[in-house]
Design a protein around this motif. Sequence first.
Motif, PDB file in Angstrom:
ATOM      1  N   MET A   1      24.529  35.179  75.176  1.00 58.61           N
ATOM      2  CA  MET A   1      24.574  36.455  75.903  1.00 58.61           C
ATOM      3  C   MET A   1      25.593  37.383  75.240  1.00 58.61           C
ATOM      4  O   MET A   1      26.716  36.975  74.945  1.00 58.61           O
ATOM      5  CB  MET A   1      24.966  36.220  77.370  1.00 58.61           C
ATOM      6  CG  MET A   1      25.047  37.506  78.183  1.00 58.61           C
ATOM      7  SD  MET A   1      25.550  37.229  79.901  1.00 58.61           S
ATOM      8  CE  MET A   1      24.106  36.357  80.519  1.00 58.61           C
ATOM      9  N   ALA A   2      25.187  38.615  75.009  1.00 64.37           N
ATOM     10  CA  ALA A   2      26.076  39.586  74.374  1.00 64.37           C
ATOM     11  C   ALA A   2      27.194  39.984  75.326  1.00 64.37           C
ATOM     12  O   ALA A   2      26.984  40.099  76.538  1.00 64.37           O
ATOM     13  CB  ALA A   2      25.277  40.820  73.961  1.00 64.37           C
ATOM     14  N   THR A   3      28.372  40.168  74.792  1.00 62.54           N
ATOM     15  CA  THR A   3      29.513  40.588  75.608  1.00 62.54           C
ATOM     16  C   THR A   3      29.759  42.081  75.438  1.00 62.54           C
ATOM     17  O   THR A   3      29.370  42.683  74.438  1.00 62.54           O
ATOM     18  CB  THR A   3      30.781  39.818  75.196  1.00 62.54           C
ATOM     19  OG1 THR A   3      31.040  40.048  73.801  1.00 62.54           O
ATOM     20  CG2 THR A   3      30.600  38.324  75.454  1.00 62.54           C
ATOM     21  N   PHE A   4      30.382  42.648  76.438  1.00 55.57           N
ATOM     22  CA  PHE A   4      30.677  44.085  76.412  1.00 55.57           C
ATOM     23  C   PHE A   4      31.781  44.340  75.393  1.00 55.57           C
ATOM     24  O   PHE A   4      32.846  43.733  75.446  1.00 55.57           O
ATOM     25  CB  PHE A   4      31.121  44.544  77.802  1.00 55.57           C
ATOM     26  CG  PHE A   4      31.155  46.039  77.959  1.00 55.57           C
ATOM     27  CD1 PHE A   4      30.036  46.730  78.394  1.00 55.57           C
ATOM     28  CD2 PHE A   4      32.305  46.763  77.665  1.00 55.57           C
ATOM     29  CE1 PHE A   4      30.067  48.102  78.545  1.00 55.57           C
ATOM     30  CE2 PHE A   4      32.344  48.132  77.806  1.00 55.57           C
ATOM     31  CZ  PHE A   4      31.214  48.817  78.247  1.00 55.57           C
ATOM     32  N   ASP A   5      31.525  45.244  74.456  1.00 56.38           N
ATOM     33  CA  ASP A   5      32.460  45.526  73.369  1.00 56.38           C
ATOM     34  C   ASP A   5      33.359  46.707  73.747  1.00 56.38           C
ATOM     35  O   ASP A   5      33.002  47.870  73.565  1.00 56.38           O
ATOM     36  CB  ASP A   5      31.685  45.840  72.092  1.00 56.38           C
ATOM     37  CG  ASP A   5      32.590  45.880  70.865  1.00 56.38           C
ATOM     38  OD1 ASP A   5      33.811  46.049  71.040  1.00 56.38           O
ATOM     39  OD2 ASP A   5      32.068  45.770  69.738  1.00 56.38           O
ATOM     40  N   TYR A   6      34.547  46.368  74.255  1.00 52.10           N
ATOM     41  CA  TYR A   6      35.470  47.418  74.703  1.00 52.10           C
ATOM     42  C   TYR A   6      36.043  48.206  73.525  1.00 52.10           C
ATOM     43  O   TYR A   6      36.321  49.405  73.654  1.00 52.10           O
ATOM     44  CB  TYR A   6      36.605  46.797  75.522  1.00 52.10           C
ATOM     45  CG  TYR A   6      36.155  46.303  76.873  1.00 52.10           C
ATOM     46  CD1 TYR A   6      36.027  47.189  77.943  1.00 52.10           C
ATOM     47  CD2 TYR A   6      35.871  44.956  77.085  1.00 52.10           C
ATOM     48  CE1 TYR A   6      35.609  46.738  79.198  1.00 52.10           C
ATOM     49  CE2 TYR A   6      35.448  44.494  78.326  1.00 52.10           C
ATOM     50  CZ  TYR A   6      35.317  45.395  79.379  1.00 52.10           C
ATOM     51  OH  TYR A   6      34.890  44.953  80.603  1.00 52.10           O
ATOM     52  N   LYS A 188      24.492  49.053  70.361  1.00 53.66           N
ATOM     53  CA  LYS A 188      25.366  48.836  71.525  1.00 53.66           C
ATOM     54  C   LYS A 188      25.080  49.938  72.551  1.00 53.66           C
ATOM     55  O   LYS A 188      25.860  50.859  72.772  1.00 53.66           O
ATOM     56  CB  LYS A 188      26.837  48.836  71.101  1.00 53.66           C
ATOM     57  CG  LYS A 188      27.199  47.687  70.169  1.00 53.66           C
ATOM     58  CD  LYS A 188      28.673  47.675  69.841  1.00 53.66           C
ATOM     59  CE  LYS A 188      29.012  46.542  68.872  1.00 53.66           C
ATOM     60  NZ  LYS A 188      28.829  45.204  69.462  1.00 53.66           N
ATOM     61  N   GLU A 191      27.351  49.979  75.978  1.00 53.75           N
ATOM     62  CA  GLU A 191      28.664  50.589  75.778  1.00 53.75           C
ATOM     63  C   GLU A 191      28.542  52.113  75.592  1.00 53.75           C
ATOM     64  O   GLU A 191      29.341  52.881  76.137  1.00 53.75           O
ATOM     65  CB  GLU A 191      29.344  49.983  74.547  1.00 53.75           C
ATOM     66  CG  GLU A 191      29.776  48.536  74.706  1.00 53.75           C
ATOM     67  CD  GLU A 191      28.679  47.545  74.350  1.00 53.75           C
ATOM     68  OE1 GLU A 191      28.973  46.361  74.172  1.00 53.75           O
ATOM     69  OE2 GLU A 191      27.492  47.974  74.254  1.00 53.75           O
TER      70      GLU A 191
END
Length: 222
Positions: A1-6, A188, A191
């Motif tokens: 699962m892709a994570t949120f790229d802050y 992305k 984001e």
Amino acid sequence: MATFDYSFLLKLLQIMLKYVKITIALSLISLLFGLLLAFVITLIINAKVPVLSSMAKVYVSFFRGTPLVAQLFFLYFGLIQVIPALKGLNGFTAVIIGLSLNSAAYCSETLRGAISSVDKGQMEAALSFGMTYFQAMKRIVLPQAARVAIPALTSNFADIVKGSALAFTLGVTEIMAAAQSEAASNYKFLEAYTCVILVYWALISTIGFIQKKLEVILNRAY
């Protein structure tokens, strides 16, 4: 699962802030022209000018009853094909024209409502003292109507700012266009659109803050 790229979000936020001035410029210019046209429309309808008042009502009905995106496409991709003078029209100018025409319809209704809130007896008294209709509007009715109109006109401006997000559909590089470009090149999208929402939320919240300050000032003045 892709994570949120802050980190990408913060990077994109810096990029988008460079285009905020374009969004604000589009919105302010459109508001200025929209208000000027709305003022004329309001006076024509209130004065019940023959023929012109009916045309003004049709104008308001058309722009309030059709989607803004359809109006922009009709202007930029439709009319430009049949009106030679529009051949060199660029996207930025087309968006300003479209937003101005659209906002004029909404602002005119706001102004009409504000003017209607002023006691009609004041207009009748002014006319009985020898003032013309336009003198009475300028000196008596409009100053009082302004206080009522400010909150709604501020909301109209917020709608213009949000509507300016459609500028990217005509090739204008602003907040939404910048976000889409970065999202497509980096895959992305979550984001990017989160960033868009945060920027517009901040802009509209700032407008709301200014509205409250204006209301305080007007309440003190009256």
